[in-house]
Enzyme design. Structure first.
Site, PDB file in Angstrom:
ATOM      1  N   LYS A   1      82.896 108.360  98.368  1.00  0.00           N
ATOM      2  CA  LYS A   1      81.860 109.140  99.056  1.00  0.00           C
ATOM      3  C   LYS A   1      82.079 109.046 100.565  1.00  0.00           C
ATOM      4  O   LYS A   1      82.496 108.030 101.069  1.00  0.00           O
ATOM      5  CB  LYS A   1      80.478 108.597  98.705  1.00  0.00           C
ATOM      6  CG  LYS A   1      80.038 109.104  97.368  1.00  0.00           C
ATOM      7  CD  LYS A   1      78.604 108.713  97.080  1.00  0.00           C
ATOM      8  CE  LYS A   1      78.349 108.941  95.609  1.00  0.00           C
ATOM      9  NZ  LYS A   1      77.953 107.735  94.910  1.00  0.00           N
TER      10      LYS A   1
ATOM     11  N   ASP B   1      89.404 104.532  96.328  1.00  0.00           N
ATOM     12  CA  ASP B   1      87.943 104.656  96.303  1.00  0.00           C
ATOM     13  C   ASP B   1      87.340 103.927  97.497  1.00  0.00           C
ATOM     14  O   ASP B   1      87.995 103.090  98.117  1.00  0.00           O
ATOM     15  CB  ASP B   1      87.377 103.943  95.064  1.00  0.00           C
ATOM     16  CG  ASP B   1      87.822 104.602  93.792  1.00  0.00           C
ATOM     17  OD1 ASP B   1      88.046 105.815  93.812  1.00  0.00           O
ATOM     18  OD2 ASP B   1      87.943 103.874  92.784  1.00  0.00           O
TER      19      ASP B   1
ATOM     20  N   MET C   1      76.840  98.273  88.273  1.00  0.00           N
ATOM     21  CA  MET C   1      76.007  99.330  88.876  1.00  0.00           C
ATOM     22  C   MET C   1      74.532  99.159  88.495  1.00  0.00           C
ATOM     23  O   MET C   1      73.900 100.073  87.972  1.00  0.00           O
ATOM     24  CB  MET C   1      76.525 100.710  88.443  1.00  0.00           C
ATOM     25  CG  MET C   1      77.919 100.979  88.959  1.00  0.00           C
ATOM     26  SD  MET C   1      78.650 102.468  88.303  1.00  0.00           S
ATOM     27  CE  MET C   1      79.465 101.869  86.852  1.00  0.00           C
TER      28      MET C   1
HETATM   29  N1  SAH Z   1      86.510  99.300  88.026  1.00  0.00           N
HETATM   30  C1  SAH Z   1      85.609  98.377  88.670  1.00  0.00           C
HETATM   31  C2  SAH Z   1      84.151  98.760  88.429  1.00  0.00           C
HETATM   32  C3  SAH Z   1      83.792 100.096  89.002  1.00  0.00           C
HETATM   33  S1  SAH Z   1      82.083 100.445  88.823  1.00  0.00           S
HETATM   34  C4  SAH Z   1      85.888  96.962  88.154  1.00  0.00           C
HETATM   35  O1  SAH Z   1      86.627  96.801  87.181  1.00  0.00           O
HETATM   36  O2  SAH Z   1      85.384  95.999  88.751  1.00  0.00           O
HETATM   37  C5  SAH Z   1      81.435  99.845  90.347  1.00  0.00           C
HETATM   38  C6  SAH Z   1      80.615  98.595  90.118  1.00  0.00           C
HETATM   39  O3  SAH Z   1      81.459  97.461  89.972  1.00  0.00           O
HETATM   40  C7  SAH Z   1      79.707  98.240  91.262  1.00  0.00           C
HETATM   41  O4  SAH Z   1      78.522  98.985  91.270  1.00  0.00           O
HETATM   42  C8  SAH Z   1      79.440  96.786  90.961  1.00  0.00           C
HETATM   43  O5  SAH Z   1      78.517  96.636  89.915  1.00  0.00           O
HETATM   44  C9  SAH Z   1      80.788  96.323  90.442  1.00  0.00           C
HETATM   45  N2  SAH Z   1      81.621  95.704  91.498  1.00  0.00           N
HETATM   46  C10 SAH Z   1      82.838  96.082  91.903  1.00  0.00           C
HETATM   47  N3  SAH Z   1      83.313  95.256  92.857  1.00  0.00           N
HETATM   48  C11 SAH Z   1      82.369  94.316  93.061  1.00  0.00           C
HETATM   49  C12 SAH Z   1      82.256  93.176  93.906  1.00  0.00           C
HETATM   50  N4  SAH Z   1      83.223  92.831  94.741  1.00  0.00           N
HETATM   51  N5  SAH Z   1      81.124  92.440  93.836  1.00  0.00           N
HETATM   52  C13 SAH Z   1      80.127  92.749  92.984  1.00  0.00           C
HETATM   53  N6  SAH Z   1      80.172  93.818  92.165  1.00  0.00           N
HETATM   54  C14 SAH Z   1      81.273  94.589  92.184  1.00  0.00           C
END
Ligand code: SAH
Length: 275
Positions: free
Chosen positions: A69, A47, A184
């Site tokens: 994207k 991703d 998100m």
């Molecule tokens: N599978 C991922 C989440 C995917 S949804 C997990 O377990 O972390 C994507 C969202 O994850 C982003 O919009 C944000 O809210 C959060 N996210 C992922 N990585 C991040 C990071 N390094 N810092 C802050 N938010 C993060």
């Protein structure tokens, strides 16, 4: 002496797909299984969220496919990604599907495993550290403390339609859950904050926006429910970001440790004391 980690390596066999969590960003937060998956893969399907430094660990002969994207297709649909994984499995490749955080936390790992089951492609799940846990720790915010909360909720600020999820009862969460970690959140920040206030939270309650947690670009904004949308707009924090509401936010005042501002009261670890 630490045992060599490859004692625990599991073979990634040709024709298998591993769904691997890459953690929130810092490559040091990869699990041993994730690292060995990257070493064994023929192809890594990732991703946009996966940190560049983690992609940099992949060998030069490994095919990297970015399904985020602006990657592989203009706007890849989830069904295209599922189809790609099935195709690569059928081509007898060693496939790593690399996702930010944990594959099963708002990561659509459920849909992808379903497609693999249907196509009879064998798979393995390698859990990762989700942003809501690891990212918060890097922001200096504990998820729970004995004084503040017996519960925490992970909730998404928007659903697959791109809008705010209609299934989330924000007022009820506000009433019953002391700490919320919202993934998100940015598109709906003002609305989420309003609905939490409508559910009885104080407009002056502290909250935090944690941007690009555990990366060198990490930023943390502390605000209040009534001001957070305006503060966020003003400070223009880049995604990915998490929104955290609850009394644990205040612990940041002393837990804040990243990047590297160690407490002067603690002596540095010497090799002897690290045993
Ligand atoms: N599978 C991922 C989440 C995917 S949804 C997990 O377990 O972390 C994507 C969202 O994850 C982003 O919009 C944000 O809210 C959060 N996210 C992922 N990585 C991040 C990071 N390094 N810092 C802050 N938010 C993060």
């Amino acid at each position: 002496m630490i045992k060599r980690y490859d004692t625990y390596t599991v073979e990634l066999e040709p024709g298998w797909v591993w769904l691997v969590g890459a953690g929130p960003g810092d490559p040091g937060l990869l699990t041993l299984h994730a690292l060995s998956a990257l070493e064994q893969a023929d192809v890594v399907v990732h991703d946009a969220l996966v940190d560049e430094r983690i992609l940099g660990l992949v060998g030069p002969d490994v095919e990297l496919i970015n399904v985020g994207k602006r990657g592989w297709k203009c706007s890849p649909k989830q069904s295209d990604i599922c189809e790609l994984l099935v195709d690569l499995g059928k081509q007898n490749k060693r496939v790593v599907r690399l996702k930010g955080g944990d594959p099963f936390v708002f990561g659509r790992g459920g849909e992808e495993t379903q497609a693999l089951v249907k196509a009879e492609i064998p798979f393995r799940i390698v859990p990762g550290i989700t942003a809501g846990i690891g990212g918060l720790a890097y922001a200096g915010i504990p998820l729970t403390t004995r004084e503040t909360n017996d519960a925490v909720v992970f909730v998404t600020g928007h659903d697959e339609s791109g809008g705010m999820s209609r299934r989330v009862a924000w007022e009820d969460l506000a009433r019953t859950v002391p700490v919320l970690v919202i993934y998100m959140p940015m598109k709906s920040l003002a609305h989420i904050a309003e609905r939490m206030i409508a559910g009885g939270r104080s407009p002056a309650e502290h909250c935090a926006i944690v941007s690009r947690a555990s990366t060198p670009h990490q930023r943390v904004l502390i605000s209040t429910l009534e001001r957070c949308a305006a503060d966020a707009a003003e400070s223009d924090l880049p995604n990915p970001s998490l929104f955290v509401v609850g009394p644990v936010v205040d612990y940041r005042a002393w837990v804040n440790w990243f990047p590297g501002n160690r407490s002067p009261r603690l002596a540095p670890l010497s090799p002897a004391s690290a045993e």
